[in-house]
Design an enzyme around this catalytic site. Structure first.
Site: not given
Lengths: 394, 394
Positions: A173, A184, A389, A394
């Protein structure tokens, strides 16, 4: 379907909805090996690493095996203190109890930072997912780990080793706070190779260095980056020094495909660029220059606007921290020679403008200072990224 | 009006239109001292520094005086090779000839990178500006140096020294590619203090370090950053070690005002933030942490959206390169305690959300690791910034 993490033999997976996400989308995934599995992982270098990352590191250091991974999405369980640690342990314990994995469980969480996990919902999701575990569940699991991703990310590879088939599968994801360093995002890989953890860990590290660590979306390194691989051995093929290359290449292939999917699905991304720096004095110089250009906001805005604005690339190179002579630089964009000896190639503007509008723009920068090179994949900076954003936490 | 660079006595200035900008707005400015003037300058550290910056550096190293500065806007004369150098020298020569400054001329250019200067238009602008030089021309000059700035930037200070008035004035332009390092954007300062260049240079360096070097818009350091000060001595006051403090403070004041104007007028900026990091082990740690947070794209998107998303601040701190313990961090936003010991302060959300909507948001981060601190001013990342920088080559 037997895709992603259930493509290799010896694994079940599932995705379910616990209610962590306000959207009501699936938010808990399980990946479970049929028996004991060798495990390896690479993780974020962030000092703000979350409770799940810390737990995984400790468990892998202690045992190097894992039978199950539980992943929750919608809340990262980061900056949540002692409660966060207890919650991660509770996720592992419940998963171990419901799947037969016992204490052999790893945990990942992704989503908002700084909010305690809603444990009633997380537990409901684990119960629901455990109830639908299936050898065809790779698809469902890949959906349940997404946050702002526009689509799930799956990859598989098959290697022919000693006359038999060895499979590697994975899911990942993104899509924001992507600038992996050693680890990562979240990617879960599986394989049916027979391989010990001490063999698997360096292979995973090498594959991640050549794949996930070569991408950047916004230069913001996450607190939750995790790449985990479980090896079931169900292929009946034991990986040895002699046959390791084919397996390693398959592992890298899955990492590579997932990494490119992540950058292409970067928040708000309209197109991606492949920045190749050649002619550098050292590999570190090449990496630094490519990364600095790929992360420069003005370069990324130009990429968004399909504007072959090479002046911004030169400006970024001038401050990237590499000792270079901008009067020697060559730049090609989509195969079009744009800059030679630091100044514009006459008559290249039209062809370059066309090349700059491709879904993937290849930028080749020759520093003419040595023989080393590096590649970094980056995305554009779009108004949609800013909207994604800025409008909510978030 | 006697504002900006013509507020101190002993200077004339002018702005005119040569036709470099497609918009037809003024694009050539001159600042000329009535007689010989001590000069000092600080410049970009970029290895891609443009021809005008290189010329200024060489001339100041050779003579430490300057009677005139010519500034063109709309084209940066960067990455233009030998032709660019010849063009910068031609600008200096023509200015010297028309203003009586002779060879004692400095040059600045700002705008698009990689396109040769349209010298016929630049020369037309220099002729036009030289014809309207005036002791009231500071206003016009400040308009002519702008590129994507929404308004001209002027500042003045007066120091009472030895019973007499010493004046400092200045003008500056932004608005993108703002992340000065030692030098900055383009700012031209004047003073009527009597001061030698060897005294003036360290004072300018110190003032720039505390002002222009404390701001960041997009983390992209420019190829053209230049801060230049000329001292006419027309006040009749000689600056000595004994009276230097008051002059130094006035010089800093002008730099400070211009720097804050630049960050507030950053491309597309809706609000600015003052990031103060305290409790750091070293001043370098504090600076690095504050700068990393101020430049983080996700933090800047949250600032745009008036979202007190402290999780992103913690995530940025975790990878800023400073050895810190995120479990000890405190964060206050607009005076509201948001985080203590690395986790959220309960009940602070509503007050923090209100504070996050102010035109200037004060963020205070306590690392609780030492006694050093630093302040960096940054702007938000808006959709307008992306549009400004993607729709055409700038």
């Amino acid at each position: 379907m037997a895709v992603g993490v259930t493509y290799p033999r010896g694994f079940k997976a599932a995705g379910a909805t616990g209610g962590i996400k306000a959207s009501g989308r699936p938010d808990v995934a399980l990946v479970v090996a049929d028996g004991p599995a060798a495990a390896a992982g690479v993780f974020t270098r962030s000092l703000a690493a979350g409770a799940p990352v810390r737990l995984c590191r400790e468990r892998l250091a202690a045992s190097a095996t894992a039978r199950a991974v539980v992943i929750s999405s919608g809340n990262a369980n980061v900056a949540t203190g002692a409660q966060g640690r207890a919650d991660a342990e509770r996720m592992a314990a419940l998963t171990g109890q419901l799947t037969g994995a016992g204490a052999d469980v790893l945990v990942c969480s992704t989503g908002v930072i700084g909010v305690p996990l809603p444990m009633d919902r997380v537990e409901a999701g684990i119960y629901a997912a455990a109830g639908v575990l299936s050898p065809e569940g790779g698809d469902q699991a890949s959906v349940a780990i997404c946050t702002t991703d526009s689509h799930p990310k799956l990859a598989t590879r098959t290697a022919e080793i000693d006359g038999r088939e060895v499979r590697v599968g994975g899911m990942a994801k993104g899509a924001g706070m992507i600038r992996p360093d050693l680890g990562t995002m979240i990617a879960i890989l599986t394989t049916d190779a027979g391989i010990a953890a001490h063999q698997l860990q360096p292979l995973l590290g090498a594959a991640a260095a050549r794949s996930f660590n070569r991408i950047t979306v916004d230069g913001s390194q996450s607190t939750s980056d995790s790449v985990i691989v479980l090896a079931s051995g169900a292929s009946g093929v034991a990986i040895t020094e002699a046959n390791c290359a084919a397996f390693s290449e398959a592992l890298f292939g899955v990492c590579h495909d997932l990494a490119l999917e992540i950058v292409a699905d970067g928040e708000g991304a309209r197109r991606i660029a492949r920045y190749e720096v050649v002619g550098a004095r050292s590999a570190a110089d090449a990496d630094r220059a490519a990364r600095h250009v790929a992360e420069d906001q003005l370069v990324r805005c130009a990429l968004y606007g399909a504007d072959p604005n090479w002046g911004r690339i030169v400006a970024a190179l001038g401050v990237c921290g590499v000792d270079l002579d901008t009067d020697r630089i060559s730049i090609d964009l989509g195969g079009v020679p744009l800059v030679r000896d630091g100044i514009a190639v006459e008559g290249s503007a039209t062809a370059a403008a066309e090349a700059a509008g491709a879904p993937q723009v290849d930028v080749r920068i020759d520093l003419r200072a040595g023989a080393e090179s590096a590649v970094i994949y980056g995305s554009d900076l779009s108004t949609q990224y800013v909207l994604n954003n800025s409008e909510y936490t978030t």
